[in-house]
Design a protein around this motif. Structure first.
Motif, PDB file in Angstrom:
ATOM      1  N   MET A 179      29.665 -86.968 -34.951  1.00 19.91           N
ATOM      2  CA  MET A 179      31.069 -86.654 -35.052  1.00 19.91           C
ATOM      3  C   MET A 179      31.371 -85.281 -34.448  1.00 19.91           C
ATOM      4  O   MET A 179      32.420 -85.080 -33.873  1.00 19.91           O
ATOM      5  N   ASN A 180      30.413 -84.349 -34.566  1.00 19.31           N
ATOM      6  CA  ASN A 180      30.616 -83.021 -33.984  1.00 19.31           C
ATOM      7  C   ASN A 180      30.799 -83.095 -32.477  1.00 19.31           C
ATOM      8  O   ASN A 180      31.605 -82.358 -31.913  1.00 19.31           O
ATOM      9  N   GLU A 181      30.048 -83.972 -31.826  1.00 18.13           N
ATOM     10  CA  GLU A 181      30.159 -84.111 -30.378  1.00 18.13           C
ATOM     11  C   GLU A 181      31.553 -84.588 -29.984  1.00 18.13           C
ATOM     12  O   GLU A 181      32.130 -84.120 -29.009  1.00 18.13           O
ATOM     13  N   TYR A 182      32.106 -85.509 -30.768  1.00 10.68           N
ATOM     14  CA  TYR A 182      33.450 -86.019 -30.506  1.00 10.68           C
ATOM     15  C   TYR A 182      34.471 -84.889 -30.574  1.00 10.68           C
ATOM     16  O   TYR A 182      35.311 -84.731 -29.688  1.00 10.68           O
ATOM     17  N   LEU A 183      34.365 -84.083 -31.610  1.00 14.94           N
ATOM     18  CA  LEU A 183      35.297 -82.971 -31.784  1.00 14.94           C
ATOM     19  C   LEU A 183      35.102 -81.906 -30.704  1.00 14.94           C
ATOM     20  O   LEU A 183      36.073 -81.301 -30.241  1.00 14.94           O
ATOM     21  N   GLU A 184      33.851 -81.674 -30.304  1.00 17.12           N
ATOM     22  CA  GLU A 184      33.589 -80.700 -29.245  1.00 17.12           C
ATOM     23  C   GLU A 184      34.240 -81.129 -27.933  1.00 17.12           C
ATOM     24  O   GLU A 184      34.780 -80.306 -27.201  1.00 17.12           O
ATOM     25  N   VAL A 185      34.182 -82.416 -27.629  1.00 18.13           N
ATOM     26  CA  VAL A 185      34.819 -82.911 -26.409  1.00 18.13           C
ATOM     27  C   VAL A 185      36.326 -82.703 -26.499  1.00 18.13           C
ATOM     28  O   VAL A 185      36.964 -82.286 -25.528  1.00 18.13           O
ATOM     29  N   LEU A 186      36.904 -82.979 -27.657  1.00 16.03           N
ATOM     30  CA  LEU A 186      38.350 -82.784 -27.813  1.00 16.03           C
ATOM     31  C   LEU A 186      38.728 -81.308 -27.714  1.00 16.03           C
ATOM     32  O   LEU A 186      39.795 -80.970 -27.190  1.00 16.03           O
ATOM     33  N   LYS A 187      37.854 -80.424 -28.201  1.00 17.01           N
ATOM     34  CA  LYS A 187      38.127 -78.988 -28.090  1.00 17.01           C
ATOM     35  C   LYS A 187      38.109 -78.537 -26.629  1.00 17.01           C
ATOM     36  O   LYS A 187      38.796 -77.603 -26.257  1.00 17.01           O
ATOM     37  N   GLN A 188      37.285 -79.209 -25.829  1.00 16.18           N
ATOM     38  CA  GLN A 188      37.201 -78.901 -24.404  1.00 16.18           C
ATOM     39  C   GLN A 188      38.087 -79.879 -23.631  1.00 16.18           C
ATOM     40  O   GLN A 188      37.692 -80.457 -22.628  1.00 16.18           O
ATOM     41  N   TYR A 189      39.315 -80.044 -24.112  1.00 13.67           N
ATOM     42  CA  TYR A 189      40.259 -81.074 -23.673  1.00 13.67           C
ATOM     43  C   TYR A 189      40.263 -81.297 -22.165  1.00 13.67           C
ATOM     44  O   TYR A 189      40.118 -82.413 -21.706  1.00 13.67           O
ATOM     45  N   ALA A 190      40.449 -80.260 -21.382  1.00 14.93           N
ATOM     46  CA  ALA A 190      40.555 -80.414 -19.930  1.00 14.93           C
ATOM     47  C   ALA A 190      39.545 -79.531 -19.202  1.00 14.93           C
ATOM     48  O   ALA A 190      39.819 -79.042 -18.112  1.00 14.93           O
TER      49      ALA A 190
END
Length: 163
Positions: free
Chosen positions: A1-12
């Motif tokens: 789940m952390n990886e999912y959130l990390e990707v969202l934090k690095q949106y663009a």
């Protein structure tokens, strides 16, 4: 789940690298969310899958960004993503690229992540190196748990049960 959130934090963020784990965790969780939203849409609104459309649009840019970073991790340009425009064959080639392991060294797209670097070593090797550097078992345990290793794996190697 952390990886999912990390990707969202690095949106663009299209620069840098994304490990195989980061890419596939994001892809898998996104697929599960899309399936759940599809079921909810079918039960609630019937014909128009409004939740699915909104979710797909919301993760479009992060999906492209993590795909480009995944290609970077295998030392390929993000322009390879245009292969997806070739029906079937393009998707197969990109799937194979996404399955390939990370390049085990720094490349033109950035340094290898600390997590990937540690994962390439055996857990036991990392612990031996940490002990020789003067770290206590508690310090090693905390560092590995923060990096996402399971408590059972850390405990068993610290006790010498496995290699």
């Amino acid at each position: 789940m952390n990886e999912y959130l990390e990707v969202l934090k690095q949106y663009a963020v299209f620069a840098g690298r994304a490990s195989r784990r980061e890419y596939w965790m994001f892809t898998g969780i996104s697929l599960l969310v899309a399936i759940v939203l599809g079921i909810v849409d079918a039960m609630v609104s019937g014909e128009t899958p409004i939740l699915g459309i909104v979710y797909t649009l919301a993760i479009l840019v992060p999906s492209l960004a993590v795909s480009v970073r995944r290609l970077h991790d295998t030392n390929r340009s993000g322009w390879w993503l245009f292969l997806s425009l070739i029906p079937i064959i393009g998707a197969i080639v990109l799937f194979v690229f996404a399955l390939q392991s990370s390049q085990n060294e720094d490349n033109r797209y950035g340094d290898i992540s600390e997590r990937t670097r540690i994962a390439e070593q055996t857990l036991a090797d990392f612990i031996v190196q940490s002990r020789s550097a003067g770290q206590t078992d508690e310090q090693i345990k905390i560092a590995l748990l923060e990096k996402g290793w399971s408590y059972e794996d850390v405990e068993s190697v610290l006790k010498g049960d496995t290699e």
